[in-house]
Scaffold this active site. Sequence first.
Site: not given
Ligand code: S3P
Length: 426
Positions: A121, A313, A344
């Site tokens: 990632r 999510d 996804r």
């Molecule tokens: C999160 C931010 C989101 C989300 C992840 C949790 C967080 O990711 O998809 O499950 O706790 O800040 P991104 O910052 O990559 O959008």
Amino acid sequence: MIQEFNRIEKVNGELSLPGDKSISHRAVIFSAMADGVSEITNLSDGEDVNSTISFLELVGTEIERVGRSAKIRGSGFKNFKRPISPLNAGNSGTTARLLSGLFAAQNFNSVIIGDDSLSKRPMDRVIHPLKLMGAEIETTSSGTLPLKIFPAEKLIPIDYQLPVASAQVKSAVLIAALHCDEITCVTDKYQTRDHTERMLNLRTALSGKEKAIYSSRENYPLPKSYFVPSDISTASFFIVLTLLLKNSELKLNNVCLNETRTGILKVLKEMGGDIEIQNEKESNGELFGDIIVRSSKLKNVVIENEIIPNIIDEIPILSVAGLFAEGMFKIESAKELRKKESDRIKSLCYNYRLLGVIVDESPDSFSISGEIKNHSPSFESFDDHRIAMAFSVLSMLLKEGGKINKFECVSISNPNFISQLKRIVR
Ligand code: S3P
């Protein structure tokens, strides 16, 4: 492990789900930073939050955990211990990204690693702004883990406009900024989840839909008591299951109702979902309350691009609602979906094709429509907890049930998913 699901007819009852994953990570991190003892109740029991805990234990944080409660003795400003081994973020993007902001500001070298999925990632999105602040960080040539962090001379404040809709990037910069005397400003035009700014009580200024968030040493966390509301992302699997079954009603207690997280409720209500909120309360700036859901007849609606960051999510389980709703389900402008625990868009489309429905996939969108032709499929989780739970819900609605391959990944956010289901299936 392969998990089989039989068709079910009805759910009924009440659940008190574990704490929100995003808030739990932050409660643990801010407690570890604070000088003294903090207490957390209703902490998430998922593997991701365990990764944050074991990571911070390696740098001297003392954590006593009993069930969903934790007592944490934090280290204080720039007072973590130098780690003697790499810091493992496991599967957790939030751990790797938020803690890269924290460790870029320490006076020692550290290395952040992760599992196979996390190692693919993108990390350059956090490294770029941290380098602008003067951090010394190396990644692989493709901008992925492992991260090698070297002590920076001194971090400097920046004005930073978020180039991607990512609360993790926003939070990494705001956390690093807590180590500078002068103020850093991060501008978020996407309205990503705002737990970091709420929990640190940061000053914010709205200009239209753009929010400026200010962070400096003045906002460095103090020891506190945190109550973590239940996870709305976890709740969504139960909400959609209840909506799609006949004669069903479910109450979910104390669920996080932060408005940057409730996009899923908004879309499901627009689709015709009978969802009621009762007993709203607030703790540490976070709104929560009970959600009552009842069986409903759903129809698909246009899902606006603007709401995508707020439902990012929940798209896997929302698409299950869409499959059983009248009309075509379509998600657009969602290329971030390809950067999650699995790609996804690819994972969802693969599994929907197994059902024989019409699937259309593009780099940043997908749609599903048509009749289900295969009623006893074997789905793949792609080692992605939200894919595993979404297709578990779908399996329980099929005539002959379904199977999920590599189901164990559900423990990333909700290790007790099966026992919670058993409590409500009638
Ligand atoms: C999160 C931010 C989101 C989300 C992840 C949790 C967080 O990711 O998809 O499950 O706790 O800040 P991104 O910052 O990559 O959008």
